[in-house]
Motif scaffolding. Structure first.
Motif, mmCIF file in Angstrom:
data_model
loop_
_atom_site.group_PDB
_atom_site.id
_atom_site.type_symbol
_atom_site.label_atom_id
_atom_site.label_comp_id
_atom_site.label_asym_id
_atom_site.label_seq_id
_atom_site.Cartn_x
_atom_site.Cartn_y
_atom_site.Cartn_z
ATOM 1 N N LEU A 1 -36.041 10.652 -44.474
ATOM 2 C CA LEU A 1 -36.999 11.754 -44.463
ATOM 3 C C LEU A 1 -37.941 11.654 -43.276
ATOM 4 O O LEU A 1 -38.231 12.661 -42.611
ATOM 5 C CB LEU A 1 -37.790 11.761 -45.775
ATOM 6 N N ASN A 2 -38.414 10.458 -42.977
ATOM 7 C CA ASN A 2 -39.329 10.273 -41.847
ATOM 8 C C ASN A 2 -38.651 10.629 -40.528
ATOM 9 O O ASN A 2 -39.252 11.301 -39.669
ATOM 10 C CB ASN A 2 -39.832 8.829 -41.797
ATOM 11 N N ASN A 3 -37.411 10.200 -40.350
ATOM 12 C CA ASN A 3 -36.671 10.545 -39.130
ATOM 13 C C ASN A 3 -36.558 12.055 -38.970
ATOM 14 O O ASN A 3 -36.765 12.606 -37.886
ATOM 15 C CB ASN A 3 -35.267 9.940 -39.162
ATOM 16 N N ALA A 4 -36.196 12.739 -40.061
ATOM 17 C CA ALA A 4 -35.965 14.180 -39.991
ATOM 18 C C ALA A 4 -37.255 14.958 -39.776
ATOM 19 O O ALA A 4 -37.305 15.917 -38.996
ATOM 20 C CB ALA A 4 -35.261 14.656 -41.250
ATOM 21 N N GLN A 5 -38.332 14.576 -40.454
ATOM 22 C CA GLN A 5 -39.590 15.326 -40.385
ATOM 23 C C GLN A 5 -40.254 15.254 -39.023
ATOM 24 O O GLN A 5 -41.089 16.103 -38.708
ATOM 25 C CB GLN A 5 -40.545 14.840 -41.471
ATOM 26 N N LYS A 6 -39.909 14.275 -38.228
ATOM 27 C CA LYS A 6 -40.448 14.211 -36.869
ATOM 28 C C LYS A 6 -39.887 15.330 -35.995
ATOM 29 O O LYS A 6 -40.443 15.635 -34.941
ATOM 30 C CB LYS A 6 -40.134 12.852 -36.243
ATOM 31 N N ILE A 7 -38.803 15.937 -36.449
ATOM 32 C CA ILE A 7 -38.117 16.952 -35.660
ATOM 33 C C ILE A 7 -38.202 18.330 -36.314
ATOM 34 O O ILE A 7 -38.403 19.337 -35.636
ATOM 35 C CB ILE A 7 -36.646 16.553 -35.469
ATOM 36 N N PHE A 8 -38.056 18.368 -37.634
ATOM 37 C CA PHE A 8 -37.986 19.642 -38.357
ATOM 38 C C PHE A 8 -38.808 19.500 -39.629
ATOM 39 O O PHE A 8 -38.543 18.609 -40.447
ATOM 40 C CB PHE A 8 -36.522 19.979 -38.684
#
Length: 307
Positions: A279-286
């Protein structure tokens, strides 16, 4: 109604909290399934979705975690008295797969199964929606899917209709249904009182894949993208080798496409205790991204109702 129920969200291996892949879309009273990993019928029971209104199963590929739930689901529906045919769509070998099940005795059922082999780009037209097959990139022949509702009629301009002398009542309905009417010797056409057609809703399901152009293009302006988000950035090399996607890669694709919501699924068993790296990886982008859980439900609103 357009509702997504996540029956199975695990990666290649089930965990105590995640079943293998299966996603159910309910459109009005019809159920449409995408992949059917083992235990899917029990998940349907837990989610209280029912089974008898299931019209179609769309298979992305023939890895075991995406198809082993089919024999049990077929037999259960037969035991429950189903007589309506069931359509099973998939890539090459879908006919052979069902033939093998029949040979083993799994498909001596009280209803017919119609199998349809799909190539990337094929479109299956249904009542009120279509399903388009997408070219994906996995270790075996695989396809993803775009579930696309038909366009809706434009908004009815009541004031304009009245100005043409149309009395409120049945004639309003006829115009809204696309039929011209006669009023005081004048023909009133539907396009004179109806706005432009409005888009239906679109749900894209990637199945197991590396990020790819077909999924990107199908997701442009879509309402929901359900994408392989098996791994975090530290597992990037393994994502390439195993032909899966990282959460960041799925988020990048979602951002490029302009999709409204991203849902990550096919979660590796590495994250049984903690999905926060994904989730942290994804939320940095979208920003509008969630990780699917088993039995999670999402109601998909029309775009004009999205704030």
């Amino acid at each position: 109604m357009l509702k997504i129920t996540f029956l199975g969200t695990a990666g290649s291996l089930p965990t105590p909290y995640r079943n293998p892949s299966s996603i159910l879309i309910k459109k009005d009273s019809e159920l449409v399934m995408f992949d059917c990993g083992e235990g899917t019928q029990q998940q349907m029971m837990r989610a209280r979705t029912g089974m008898m209104s299931l019209s179609s199963i769309f298979i992305t590929h023939f890895h075991a975690d995406h198809v082993l739930g089919i024999p049990g689901l077929l037999q259960t529906m037969s035991f429950q008295g189903r007589t309506e045919p069931l359509y099973i769509y998939g890539p090459e070998w879908v006919d052979e797969f069902i033939r093998i099940l029949a040979t083993l005795g799994y498909c001596r059922l009280g209803f017919d199964i119609e199998t349809v082999q799909l190539e990337p780009g094929d479109i299956v037209e249904k009542n009120g929606y279509s399903v388009k097959s997408l070219k994906t990139e996995h270790g075996v022949d695989s396809i993803g899917y775009a579930f696309v509702e038909n366009k809706r009629p434009g908004k009815f301009n009541r004031q304009k209709a009245v100005s043409f002398g149309v009395p409120p009542g049945p004639l309003f309905s006829r115009l809204q249904q696309g039929n011209p009417i006669e009023v005081d010797g004048r023909t009133v056409l539907p396009e004179e009182v109806m706005g432009d057609p409005r888009p239906g809703r679109t749900i894209v399901y990637s199945g197991d894949t590396r990020p790819c152009d077909d999924v990107l293009n199908a997701s442009k302006g879509a309402d929901v993208l359900i994408h392989d988000g098996s791994l975090d950035n530290k597992q990037y090399d393994w994502a390439i080798e195993s032909m899966h996607s990282t959460a960041s890669e799925a988020a990048n694709l979602a951002k490029k496409s302009g999709v409204i919501k991203l849902v990550l699924t096919h979660i590796s068993s590495r994250y049984t205790e903690d999905v926060s790296p994904l989730l942290n990886n994804a939320q940095k982008i979208f920003n509008n991204v969630i990780i699917a859980d088993d039995l999670m439900e999402i109601n998909v609103p029309y775009k004009n109702k999205v704030k």
